[in-house]
Design a protein around this motif. Structure first.
Motif, PDB file in Angstrom:
ATOM      1  N   SER A 101     -10.633  -0.254   5.458  1.00 38.55           N
ATOM      2  CA  SER A 101      -9.999   0.716   6.351  1.00 38.55           C
ATOM      3  C   SER A 101      -8.623   0.249   6.804  1.00 38.55           C
ATOM      4  O   SER A 101      -7.771   1.061   7.174  1.00 38.55           O
ATOM      5  N   SER A 102      -8.397  -1.062   6.803  1.00 35.48           N
ATOM      6  CA  SER A 102      -7.123  -1.608   7.259  1.00 35.48           C
ATOM      7  C   SER A 102      -6.029  -1.476   6.205  1.00 35.48           C
ATOM      8  O   SER A 102      -4.845  -1.402   6.548  1.00 35.48           O
ATOM      9  N   ILE A 103      -6.412  -1.446   4.930  1.00 32.78           N
ATOM     10  CA  ILE A 103      -5.423  -1.471   3.860  1.00 32.78           C
ATOM     11  C   ILE A 103      -4.502  -0.248   3.876  1.00 32.78           C
ATOM     12  O   ILE A 103      -3.293  -0.393   3.682  1.00 32.78           O
ATOM     13  N   PRO A 104      -5.007   0.985   4.092  1.00 39.95           N
ATOM     14  CA  PRO A 104      -4.070   2.115   4.188  1.00 39.95           C
ATOM     15  C   PRO A 104      -3.019   1.940   5.284  1.00 39.95           C
ATOM     16  O   PRO A 104      -1.848   2.315   5.101  1.00 39.95           O
ATOM     17  N   LEU A 105      -3.412   1.373   6.433  1.00 34.80           N
ATOM     18  CA  LEU A 105      -2.433   1.111   7.487  1.00 34.80           C
ATOM     19  C   LEU A 105      -1.437   0.044   7.042  1.00 34.80           C
ATOM     20  O   LEU A 105      -0.236   0.144   7.319  1.00 34.80           O
ATOM     21  N   PHE A 106      -1.925  -0.973   6.352  1.00 34.19           N
ATOM     22  CA  PHE A 106      -1.047  -2.016   5.809  1.00 34.19           C
ATOM     23  C   PHE A 106      -0.003  -1.400   4.875  1.00 34.19           C
ATOM     24  O   PHE A 106       1.180  -1.737   4.939  1.00 34.19           O
ATOM     25  N   ILE A 107      -0.436  -0.479   4.018  1.00 33.13           N
ATOM     26  CA  ILE A 107       0.489   0.186   3.100  1.00 33.13           C
ATOM     27  C   ILE A 107       1.517   0.996   3.874  1.00 33.13           C
ATOM     28  O   ILE A 107       2.715   0.983   3.570  1.00 33.13           O
ATOM     29  N   GLY A 108       1.043   1.698   4.918  1.00 34.26           N
ATOM     30  CA  GLY A 108       1.969   2.485   5.729  1.00 34.26           C
ATOM     31  C   GLY A 108       2.994   1.618   6.433  1.00 34.26           C
ATOM     32  O   GLY A 108       4.180   1.956   6.482  1.00 34.26           O
ATOM     33  N   PHE A 109       2.582   0.488   6.978  1.00 42.32           N
ATOM     34  CA  PHE A 109       3.506  -0.432   7.640  1.00 42.32           C
ATOM     35  C   PHE A 109       4.513  -1.002   6.647  1.00 42.32           C
ATOM     36  O   PHE A 109       5.703  -1.121   6.949  1.00 42.32           O
ATOM     37  N   SER A 110       4.030  -1.351   5.444  1.00 43.84           N
ATOM     38  CA  SER A 110       4.940  -1.889   4.427  1.00 43.84           C
ATOM     39  C   SER A 110       5.949  -0.836   3.988  1.00 43.84           C
ATOM     40  O   SER A 110       7.135  -1.131   3.803  1.00 43.84           O
ATOM     41  N   SER A 111       5.489   0.410   3.824  1.00 42.96           N
ATOM     42  CA  SER A 111       6.390   1.499   3.445  1.00 42.96           C
ATOM     43  C   SER A 111       7.439   1.760   4.516  1.00 42.96           C
ATOM     44  O   SER A 111       8.548   2.219   4.220  1.00 42.96           O
ATOM     45  N   ALA A 112       7.075   1.476   5.764  1.00 46.93           N
ATOM     46  CA  ALA A 112       8.008   1.707   6.869  1.00 46.93           C
ATOM     47  C   ALA A 112       9.068   0.626   6.968  1.00 46.93           C
ATOM     48  O   ALA A 112       9.951   0.699   7.817  1.00 46.93           O
ATOM     49  N   GLY A 113       8.995  -0.378   6.111  1.00 45.04           N
ATOM     50  CA  GLY A 113      10.015  -1.416   6.105  1.00 45.04           C
ATOM     51  C   GLY A 113       9.761  -2.567   7.050  1.00 45.04           C
ATOM     52  O   GLY A 113      10.664  -3.373   7.295  1.00 45.04           O
ATOM     53  N   LEU A 114       8.539  -2.678   7.586  1.00 45.76           N
ATOM     54  CA  LEU A 114       8.240  -3.800   8.474  1.00 45.76           C
ATOM     55  C   LEU A 114       8.159  -5.094   7.668  1.00 45.76           C
ATOM     56  O   LEU A 114       7.810  -5.077   6.483  1.00 45.76           O
ATOM     57  N   PRO A 115       8.475  -6.249   8.265  1.00 44.78           N
ATOM     58  CA  PRO A 115       8.451  -7.525   7.538  1.00 44.78           C
ATOM     59  C   PRO A 115       7.088  -7.788   6.903  1.00 44.78           C
ATOM     60  O   PRO A 115       6.038  -7.508   7.493  1.00 44.78           O
ATOM     61  N   LEU A 116       7.109  -8.353   5.710  1.00 45.02           N
ATOM     62  CA  LEU A 116       5.886  -8.586   4.956  1.00 45.02           C
ATOM     63  C   LEU A 116       4.910  -9.477   5.717  1.00 45.02           C
ATOM     64  O   LEU A 116       3.712  -9.212   5.750  1.00 45.02           O
ATOM     65  N   GLY A 117       5.419 -10.535   6.346  1.00 52.81           N
ATOM     66  CA  GLY A 117       4.546 -11.451   7.075  1.00 52.81           C
ATOM     67  C   GLY A 117       3.837 -10.773   8.227  1.00 52.81           C
ATOM     68  O   GLY A 117       2.663 -11.056   8.503  1.00 52.81           O
ATOM     69  N   VAL A 118       4.510  -9.863   8.900  1.00 48.49           N
ATOM     70  CA  VAL A 118       3.916  -9.146  10.036  1.00 48.49           C
ATOM     71  C   VAL A 118       2.780  -8.251   9.557  1.00 48.49           C
ATOM     72  O   VAL A 118       1.706  -8.192  10.169  1.00 48.49           O
ATOM     73  N   THR A 119       3.022  -7.550   8.441  1.00 51.47           N
ATOM     74  CA  THR A 119       1.978  -6.661   7.929  1.00 51.47           C
ATOM     75  C   THR A 119       0.752  -7.455   7.485  1.00 51.47           C
ATOM     76  O   THR A 119      -0.382  -6.985   7.633  1.00 51.47           O
ATOM     77  N   PHE A 120       0.947  -8.666   6.984  1.00 48.83           N
ATOM     78  CA  PHE A 120      -0.197  -9.472   6.575  1.00 48.83           C
ATOM     79  C   PHE A 120      -0.915 -10.089   7.778  1.00 48.83           C
ATOM     80  O   PHE A 120      -2.139 -10.280   7.739  1.00 48.83           O
ATOM     81  N   SER A 121      -0.196 -10.409   8.827  1.00 50.28           N
ATOM     82  CA  SER A 121      -0.863 -10.860  10.048  1.00 50.28           C
ATOM     83  C   SER A 121      -1.800  -9.773  10.558  1.00 50.28           C
ATOM     84  O   SER A 121      -2.932 -10.040  10.987  1.00 50.28           O
ATOM     85  N   PHE A 122      -1.333  -8.529  10.491  1.00 48.68           N
ATOM     86  CA  PHE A 122      -2.171  -7.385  10.863  1.00 48.68           C
ATOM     87  C   PHE A 122      -3.368  -7.257   9.926  1.00 48.68           C
ATOM     88  O   PHE A 122      -4.512  -7.089  10.360  1.00 48.68           O
TER      89      PHE A 122
END
Length: 337
Positions: A103-124
């Protein structure tokens, strides 16, 4: 104060009264208390009912909180922070988001698409399935507040360190092209509609029903496995594999947990049974972390969003972190139980 907290842990979170009630009902149906069958059936019904009550209550409460953090608002919050603070906020945000890695992976994809730093999206991505608020309360109901708090704190540390390492490795090119080329960066500035209290309650109720339908089969399976471990698998087997005499117990528990797909609600009854049989605390918690963070289905889904090199780094960081946490819990077990 200690008496009050003991009552909360044993009778409200642990629902010991329910265990006695289930036992009394089974006796009235003619089952003898001294049989393996009685113990297995009592464990099964007690844990299914207890986890269902906690599950529905927690999901409703957490979903109500989640209604204040839709993806657009989460992107805005994360976009305001930089460096290690961004990783910390990303990890903390994961505690009030979905209960399982898939369930978290779609949000991870959305955050990455939004241009957020890669490390931050992986911490999430690491913290979301591993240390949600549900895991805190469920662990408190079985192991007590000290172990539950340590579990959450160390899980957040893994998430922050893991995200920071991935950020330092400069692996942005390892994100699949369809995500990197997504033109959704502007969505971080979208206006977020305000919801009324009624809207939030309806949202929480809907999320509770949908999540319950999705995870209930795993609860049944998990409790069934827990009942079998609790009443039919000899204690010496569990101690021999996951006890203190096996120095590789934590590593074995981690590797066993990775192929399994479940969430915190499905792994809790297994952990409870293993603990009762004498398995080391660190091995149990390493198993739980591996199941919830590195399940095979979630890795397959994640592979669609990131390339093999980054996937291997993610698996390696999480595996090493989980194993370290497991041995840490084994080392301090006698001081916190």
């Amino acid at each position: 104060m200690g008496t009050i907290w003991s009552f909360i842990q044993n009778q409200i979170l642990g629902m010991k009264w329910l265990n006695l009630l289930v036992g009394d009902i089974l006796v009235k149906f003619g089952m003898g208390r001294d049989t393996h069958l009685f113990g297995g059936v009592q464990f099964f019904f007690y844990d299914v009912i207890k986890i269902t009550i906690l599950l529905c209550s927690l999901i409703f409460f957490i979903s109500y909180i989640q209604s204040y953090f839709p993806p657009e608002r989460s992107k805005k919050i994360l976009g305001r922070f930089h460096g290690i603070w961004a990783n910390i906020v990303g990890a903390l945000l994961g505690t009030v988001t979905p209960f399982c890695s898939c369930s978290s992976i779609p949000l991870f994809i959305g955050f990455s698409s939004a241009g957020l730093p890669l490390g931050v999206t992986f911490s999430f991505l690491i913290s979301s399935p591993m240390v949600d608020l549900g895991s805190l309360l469920l662990l408190m109901s079985i192991f007590g507040i000290k172990i539950a708090v340590w579990y959450v704190v160390l899980g957040l540390i893994i998430a922050v360190i893991g995200g920071t390492i991935i950020e330092k490795l400069k692996l942005e090119d390892e994100i699949e092209d369809f995500i990197r080329n997504a033109k959704s960066v502007g969505s971080i500035d979208l206006d977020i509609p305000e919801l009324s209290v009624g809207d939030r309650i309806r949202y929480a109720k809907q999320q509770m029903m949908e999540t319950f339908k999705k995870v209930f089969p795993y609860i049944i399976v998990g409790v069934g496995i827990g009942a079998a471990i609790h009443n039919w698998i000899p204690e010496r087997w569990i101690v021999g594999i996951l006890g203190s005499k096996n120095p590789f117990g934590v590593i074995l528990a981690t590797l066993i947990g990775i192929p399994i797909y479940a969430d915190i609600f499905g792994t809790i009854p297994i952990a409870e049974a293993l603990f009762a049989k004498g398995a080391n605390l660190g091995s149990i918690l390493a198993f739980m972390m591996a199941v919830t963070t590195l399940s095979l289905p979630s890795l397959v889904m994640l592979r669609k969003a990131i390339k093999p090199k980054l996937l291997k780094v993610f698996i390696g960081i999480c595996t090493v972190g989980i194993i370290i946490v497991g041995y840490f819990f084994n080392a301090i077990q006698q001081f916190i139980i």
